[in-house]
Design a protein around this motif. Structure first.
Motif, PDB file in Angstrom:
ATOM      1  N   VAL A 171     -14.938   9.770   2.533  1.00  0.00           N
ATOM      2  CA  VAL A 171     -14.788  11.180   2.515  1.00  0.00           C
ATOM      3  C   VAL A 171     -13.670  11.387   1.218  1.00  0.00           C
ATOM      4  N   LEU A 172     -12.667  10.432   1.144  1.00  0.00           N
ATOM      5  CA  LEU A 172     -11.403  10.522   0.235  1.00  0.00           C
ATOM      6  C   LEU A 172     -11.455   9.179  -0.747  1.00  0.00           C
ATOM      7  N   PRO A 173     -11.354   9.253  -1.970  1.00  0.00           N
ATOM      8  CA  PRO A 173     -11.293   7.897  -2.795  1.00  0.00           C
ATOM      9  C   PRO A 173     -10.231   7.011  -2.239  1.00  0.00           C
ATOM     10  N   TRP A 174      -9.121   7.567  -2.009  1.00  0.00           N
ATOM     11  CA  TRP A 174      -7.987   6.808  -1.785  1.00  0.00           C
ATOM     12  C   TRP A 174      -8.143   6.014  -0.661  1.00  0.00           C
ATOM     13  N   ARG A 175      -9.137   6.600   0.364  1.00  0.00           N
ATOM     14  CA  ARG A 175      -9.110   5.871   1.593  1.00  0.00           C
ATOM     15  C   ARG A 175     -10.152   4.649   1.365  1.00  0.00           C
ATOM     16  N   ARG A 176     -11.196   4.999   0.424  1.00  0.00           N
ATOM     17  CA  ARG A 176     -12.090   4.054   0.160  1.00  0.00           C
ATOM     18  C   ARG A 176     -11.418   2.684  -0.383  1.00  0.00           C
ATOM     19  N   ARG A 177     -10.138   2.867  -1.113  1.00  0.00           N
ATOM     20  CA  ARG A 177      -9.484   1.974  -2.009  1.00  0.00           C
ATOM     21  C   ARG A 177      -8.462   1.212  -0.903  1.00  0.00           C
ATOM     22  N   SER A 178      -8.062   1.901   0.194  1.00  0.00           N
ATOM     23  CA  SER A 178      -6.945   1.368   0.749  1.00  0.00           C
ATOM     24  C   SER A 178      -7.440   0.859   2.458  1.00  0.00           C
ATOM     25  N   TRP A 179      -8.618   1.682   3.118  1.00  0.00           N
ATOM     26  CA  TRP A 179      -9.004   1.425   4.372  1.00  0.00           C
ATOM     27  C   TRP A 179     -10.044   0.213   4.312  1.00  0.00           C
ATOM     28  N   PRO A 180      -9.781  -0.744   5.069  1.00  0.00           N
ATOM     29  CA  PRO A 180     -10.810  -1.890   5.151  1.00  0.00           C
ATOM     30  C   PRO A 180     -12.417  -1.228   5.493  1.00  0.00           C
ATOM     31  N   ALA A 181     -13.328  -2.032   4.411  1.00  0.00           N
ATOM     32  CA  ALA A 181     -14.609  -1.600   4.803  1.00  0.00           C
ATOM     33  C   ALA A 181     -15.331  -1.787   6.411  1.00  0.00           C
ATOM     34  N   ASP A 182     -14.640  -2.942   7.015  1.00  0.00           N
ATOM     35  CA  ASP A 182     -14.922  -3.027   8.467  1.00  0.00           C
ATOM     36  C   ASP A 182     -13.707  -3.155   9.213  1.00  0.00           C
ATOM     37  N   PRO A 183     -13.492  -2.198  10.102  1.00  0.00           N
ATOM     38  CA  PRO A 183     -12.058  -2.317  10.779  1.00  0.00           C
ATOM     39  C   PRO A 183     -12.347  -3.025  12.004  1.00  0.00           C
ATOM     40  N   ARG A 184     -13.177  -3.726  12.379  1.00  0.00           N
ATOM     41  CA  ARG A 184     -13.282  -4.578  13.461  1.00  0.00           C
ATOM     42  C   ARG A 184     -12.229  -5.676  13.647  1.00  0.00           C
ATOM     43  N   ASN A 185     -11.847  -5.955  14.642  1.00  0.00           N
ATOM     44  CA  ASN A 185     -11.114  -7.138  14.822  1.00  0.00           C
ATOM     45  C   ASN A 185     -11.426  -8.350  14.819  1.00  0.00           C
ATOM     46  N   ASP A 186     -10.744  -9.430  14.994  1.00  0.00           N
ATOM     47  CA  ASP A 186     -11.457 -10.890  14.938  1.00  0.00           C
ATOM     48  C   ASP A 186     -12.275 -11.098  16.074  1.00  0.00           C
ATOM     49  N   TRP A 187     -11.863 -10.564  17.186  1.00  0.00           N
ATOM     50  CA  TRP A 187     -12.866 -10.916  18.357  1.00  0.00           C
ATOM     51  C   TRP A 187     -14.090 -10.089  18.396  1.00  0.00           C
ATOM     52  N   GLU A 188     -14.065  -9.019  17.781  1.00  0.00           N
ATOM     53  CA  GLU A 188     -15.114  -8.193  17.668  1.00  0.00           C
ATOM     54  C   GLU A 188     -16.215  -8.864  16.684  1.00  0.00           C
ATOM     55  N   HIS A 189     -15.688  -9.454  15.577  1.00  0.00           N
ATOM     56  CA  HIS A 189     -16.403 -10.286  14.693  1.00  0.00           C
ATOM     57  C   HIS A 189     -16.968 -11.158  15.222  1.00  0.00           C
ATOM     58  N   GLN A 190     -16.413 -12.053  16.030  1.00  0.00           N
ATOM     59  CA  GLN A 190     -16.979 -12.980  16.790  1.00  0.00           C
ATOM     60  C   GLN A 190     -17.786 -12.999  17.633  1.00  0.00           C
ATOM     61  N   MET A 191     -17.586 -12.191  18.592  1.00  0.00           N
ATOM     62  CA  MET A 191     -18.549 -11.956  19.886  1.00  0.00           C
ATOM     63  C   MET A 191     -19.396 -10.689  19.912  1.00  0.00           C
ATOM     64  N   HIS A 192     -19.050  -9.578  19.198  1.00  0.00           N
ATOM     65  CA  HIS A 192     -19.872  -8.276  19.340  1.00  0.00           C
ATOM     66  C   HIS A 192     -21.088  -8.440  18.419  1.00  0.00           C
ATOM     67  N   VAL A 193     -22.391  -9.056  19.019  1.00  0.00           N
ATOM     68  CA  VAL A 193     -23.354  -9.215  17.936  1.00  0.00           C
ATOM     69  C   VAL A 193     -24.550  -8.177  18.258  1.00  0.00           C
ATOM     70  N   ASN A 194     -24.072  -7.170  19.000  1.00  0.00           N
ATOM     71  CA  ASN A 194     -25.085  -5.900  19.438  1.00  0.00           C
ATOM     72  C   ASN A 194     -24.240  -4.886  20.191  1.00  0.00           C
ATOM     73  N   GLU A 195     -23.538  -4.095  19.304  1.00  0.00           N
ATOM     74  CA  GLU A 195     -22.974  -2.932  19.691  1.00  0.00           C
ATOM     75  C   GLU A 195     -24.057  -2.016  19.915  1.00  0.00           C
ATOM     76  N   GLN A 196     -23.559  -1.068  20.782  1.00  0.00           N
ATOM     77  CA  GLN A 196     -24.906  -0.018  21.100  1.00  0.00           C
ATOM     78  C   GLN A 196     -24.657   1.310  20.669  1.00  0.00           C
ATOM     79  N   THR A 197     -25.625   1.926  20.919  1.00  0.00           N
ATOM     80  CA  THR A 197     -25.596   3.599  20.863  1.00  0.00           C
ATOM     81  C   THR A 197     -26.158   3.971  22.277  1.00  0.00           C
ATOM     82  N   THR A 198     -26.288   5.053  22.460  1.00  0.00           N
ATOM     83  CA  THR A 198     -26.867   5.604  23.769  1.00  0.00           C
ATOM     84  C   THR A 198     -28.476   5.456  23.558  1.00  0.00           C
ATOM     85  N   ARG A 199     -29.136   5.812  22.487  1.00  0.00           N
ATOM     86  CA  ARG A 199     -30.380   5.625  22.370  1.00  0.00           C
ATOM     87  C   ARG A 199     -30.716   4.253  22.340  1.00  0.00           C
TER      88      ARG A 199
END
Length: 271
Positions: A180-208
């Motif tokens: 929503v803000l250009p400065w956030r696109r420049r400074s926030w990581p595109a993917d905020p997940r931590n290392d454990w999540e990148h390694q282990m979370h292969v199927n995050e869910q939604t309720t549907r």
């Protein structure tokens, strides 16, 4: 009867990833367990047994049991059998420590096995729990595991699932706030997940998505978001507050709440 299910492909996440360090320092409930040599358990495990209506005399199977706290609790509460299924050898060692610490070896035990091929008879289980497991199973693995749950459940049996975090808090809420803000696109990581999540979370869910997977396995589910707001990964305090605001309203709760619960029963068979 011969097992006709055949050999399984290798799991997407190697079991050695789930080592002793993970269970003692990262996996939910580790503070209580390590501070008491396995005697104390986190509140989520007691709450889960109450949520699923576990009763003395029933057989409970906990898939992805980790340190096996819920297995020990079910045994203490009078389970006919409380069985933990785990594919990590390190977890199995800790699970046996938990069972010994609670003095429940007579009616509790753990097995090194794969959720996709449970070493259990048909229609032999009253309660199955999968706490923070489904996000660790790739879609095809989850489908196979849920089919096995349906096979093993007795009529009237039920399955309880908890999963955390949902994909929505990352892929929708975080992404919108970042873009929503250009400065956030420049400074926030595109993917905020931590290392454990990148390694282990292969199927995050939604309720549907979770409800659909349960129905496809022949189960009749009730799925809903929980109450946990997790926004520590968001770089901005103002943006973190957005999660809490969204969580307060039923129509927007799924964009702010990070955890999902499901209870499922065997669906009635067509007559």
């Amino acid at each position: 009867m011969a097992d006709r299910r055949g050999a399984l492909p290798a799991p997407v996440v190697d079991p050695t990833v789930y080592d002793t360090d993970y269970y003692l320092h990262t996996c939910a409930g580790h503070e209580e367990w390590t501070g008491s040599d396995g005697v104390k358990v986190a509140g989520i495990f007691r709450w889960a047994l109450g949520q699923v209506g576990f009763a003395a005399g029933e057989t409970l199977v906990d898939i992805g049991t980790g340190r096996a706290e819920i297995v020990a609790l079910a045994a203490e509460q009078g389970a006919r059998q409380a069985i933990g299924i785990e594919y990590s050898a390190d977890a199995l060692s800790l699970a046996r420590q938990t069972i010994a610490a609670h003095g429940v070896a007579d009616n509790a035990h753990v097995m090194l096995a794969d959720a996709r091929k449970l070493p259990l008879p048909d229609a032999s289980v009253d309660v199955v729990t999968m706490l923070d497991v489904v996000e660790h199973l790739a879609p095809a693995e989850l489908s196979a595991a849920l089919a096995e749950v349906a096979r093993c459940l007795r009529p009237g049996g039920r399955l309880l699932i908890h999963t955390f975090p949902s994909s929505t808090i990352y892929n929708v809420t975080y992404r919108i706030q970042r873009n929503v803000l250009p400065w956030r696109r420049r400074s926030w990581p595109a993917d905020p997940r931590n290392d454990w999540e990148h390694q282990m979370h292969v199927n995050e869910q939604t309720t549907r998505r979770l409800a659909r997977a349960l129905r496809d396995a022949g189960l009749a589910p009730t799925v809903h978001v929980g109450k946990w707001v997790y926004a520590d990964f968001v770089p901005s305090e103002a943006a973190r507050r957005t999660y809490h605001l969204l969580a307060k309203l039923p129509l927007t709760a799924r964009f702010g709440v990070a955890n999902i619960w499901a209870i499922a029963h065997l669906a009635p068979r067509p007559s």
